[in-house]
Design an enzyme around this catalytic site. Structure first.
Site: not given
Ligand code: SER
Length: 314
Positions: A51, A35, A145, A9, A12-13, A141
């Site tokens: 993947d 990625d 987590k 990954g 990503g950011q 999400y």
């Molecule tokens: N920055 C993330 C989000 O906004 C939070 O883990 O989804």
């Protein structure tokens, strides 16, 4: 034996900046970025397409490069995950279980996996949220987590897997674009201030959220992973704090650099996710166990963001 790290990954950011941080610290050739998307920035070390749910593909990379540690960053974030909850659950969980299994089989010495303030929910104490408290997340999400934290602790306790984790707040950086989070407004505001002198926030003016400047987040991540094993006492995921602010407060700081800057508000669905999360985080466990301390407050972060984004504009 030398360290060889695979970042899954990496486009990503967080991945974009973490790969850079790891390459600076351990040598570009020792960090394999991977990625399903092309990188956001030019690579000075190996990059492979894989993947995060492709166990065989990942195993081939481990063998080929003699990988000893994996940082698994692939995930759908809060806002994107709500659009396809079933897929978000599948990606966020399957990828973690693949890496934990590979570690259990002895193919990895250490694993890093990010958790989030999204494990908390509306029933969690909002101010200085403790390390151990009510966790009843309302986003898929957050559910993924929280479950992932449980799996990390389970693999550590049952199989001795050295997996380490941080509950990131919203992350703000200038080197990479965020992707699908509720806290992304605090990155977009800078780009829009530069381009248009104005920004319309998708969160209302008074939404306080825990946030962190990316250099602090990258340092926290590498410090946690490099800490001696006996210092790591939390095997779910560590609370981590940098700063807390509202859209109104960051707008005022941005306006110091862009006179006449106009901030508008048009809250959307993401407001509900933000409302369910804490205002501020108690990270005393991270401070006590492995010496964590943030360096950037709101003003220092805004000054540095503007300096770098303006520099980038020539
Ligand atoms: N920055 C993330 C989000 O906004 C939070 O883990 O989804």
């Amino acid at each position: 034996m030398s360290k060889k790290i695979l970042v899954i990954g990496s486009s990503g950011q967080i991945g974009t900046e973490l790969v850079e941080g790891l390459r600076t610290r351990f040598g570009a050739e020792n960090i394999v970025a991977s990625d399903i998307k092309q990188p956001q920035v030019a690579q000075d070390g190996p990059f492979v397409m894989v993947d995060a749910m492709d166990r065989r593909g990942i195993e081939r990379i481990l063998d080929k490069h003699g990988i000893t540690e994996v940082y698994l960053l692939a995930a759908l974030l809060s806002a994107t995950a709500e659009k396809d909850p079933a897929f978000a659950w599948k990606l966020n969980m399957e990828s973690l279980l693949i890496v934990l299994e590979l570690a259990r089989e002895g193919k990895l010495k250490k694993v890093y996996w990010p958790s989030s303030i999204a494990v908390f929910g509306p029933t969690t104490p909002k101010d200085m949220t403790p390390q151990r408290t009510v966790t009843e997340p309302t986003t898929v999400y957050g559910i993924s987590k929280l479950a992932g934290e449980g799996w990390c602790q389970y693999y550590h306790q049952r199989y001795g897997v050295d997996v380490r984790s941080l509950r990131y707040p919203g992350l703000i950086g200038w080197k990479s674009a965020p992707g699908g989070g509720t806290t992304d407004y605090a990155v977009h505001i800078f780009h829009e201030a530069i381009k248009h002198g104005a920004y319309t926030s998708f969160l209302g003016p008074k939404s306080t959220l825990p946030m962190m400047y990316m250099p602090d987040a990258i340092r926290a991540t590498i410090d946690l992973m490099e800490a001696p094993v006996e210092r790591i006492k939390v095997r779910t995921s560590y609370n981590l704090a940098g700063m807390s602010f509202t859209p109104e407060e960051i707008a005022a700081e941005v306006a110091r650099h862009f006179p006449g800057f106009r901030m508008g508000y048009a809250p959307d669905q993401r407001q509900a996710y933000a409302d369910s999360w804490p205002n501020s985080i108690d990270d005393s466990a991270a401070r006590a166990d492995w010496g964590w301390a943030p360096r950037y407050d709101l003003r220092a972060m805004v000054d540095d963001m503007v300096l770098n984004l303006r520099g980038g504009q020539g």
